[in-house]
Enzyme design. Structure first.
Site, PDB file in Angstrom:
ATOM      1  N   GLY A  97       0.813  -1.222   0.000  1.00  0.00           N
ATOM      2  CA  GLY A  97       0.000   0.000   0.000  1.00  0.00           C
ATOM      3  C   GLY A  97       0.841   1.264   0.000  1.00  0.00           C
ATOM      4  O   GLY A  97       0.547   2.230  -0.706  1.00  0.00           O
ATOM      5  N   CYS A  98       1.904   1.244   0.785  1.00  0.00           N
ATOM      6  CA  CYS A  98       2.768   2.424   0.897  1.00  0.00           C
ATOM      7  C   CYS A  98       3.527   2.684  -0.404  1.00  0.00           C
ATOM      8  O   CYS A  98       3.725   3.830  -0.799  1.00  0.00           O
ATOM      9  CB  CYS A  98       3.742   2.260   2.063  1.00  0.00           C
TER      10      CYS A  98
END
Length: 147
Positions: free
Chosen positions: A37-38
């Site tokens: 996600g990051c």
């Protein structure tokens, strides 16, 4: 209107970043370098970097990772903006982004993915907390283009 706490923190490229800064700043908090996600979020900001720059917006990412981890993450994905290393959670605590989360059935303390748009006077013009990555960068860009 919420006000941005003043701070100076160590960042990539040997810089120290201070806020409030000049012009608009997008300050985004994320849990960890090189996680799915990051990485998606960072690539989103990278891919829209020219549009943010055209709106005179500085982008700064913050996590608890070390500067070495940040430098590797930045190089690997060719991120054109700086990342603040906040292992002591100083900046995270100023913005109240540390939360208890469930990971594999265990309670762990971590960064709640959050983004703030801050003007040069230190006003927080918009805050997103506990956000989802898909479509978020575009939403932030749309917002800064209304200012």
């Amino acid at each position: 209107m919420e006000h941005c706490p003043s701070f100076t923190a160590p960042a990539t490229s040997g810089q120290s970043i201070s806020l409030p800064g000049s012009g608009l700043t997008v300050l985004y908090f994320y849990p960890k370098d090189n996680t799915p996600g990051c990485t998606t979020q960072a690539i989103g900001f990278r891919d829209h970097y020219a549009a943010f720059a055209a709106a005179n917006v500085t982008i700064v990412g913050v996590s608890r990772d070390s500067l070495k981890s940040h430098e590797n993450f930045k190089a690997k994905y060719e991120l054109p903006f700086e990342l603040i290393s906040d292992p002591e959670e100083t900046v995270c605590n100023l913005f109240a982004v540390m939360k208890l989360k469930n990971m594999y059935g265990k309670q762990v303390r971590g960064i709640e993915r959050s983004t703030f748009v801050i003007d040069s006077a230190g006003n927080i013009l918009k805050a997103w907390r506990g956000l989802k990555v898909p479509g978020h960068v575009e939403e932030v860009l749309a917002f800064v283009n209304t200012i």
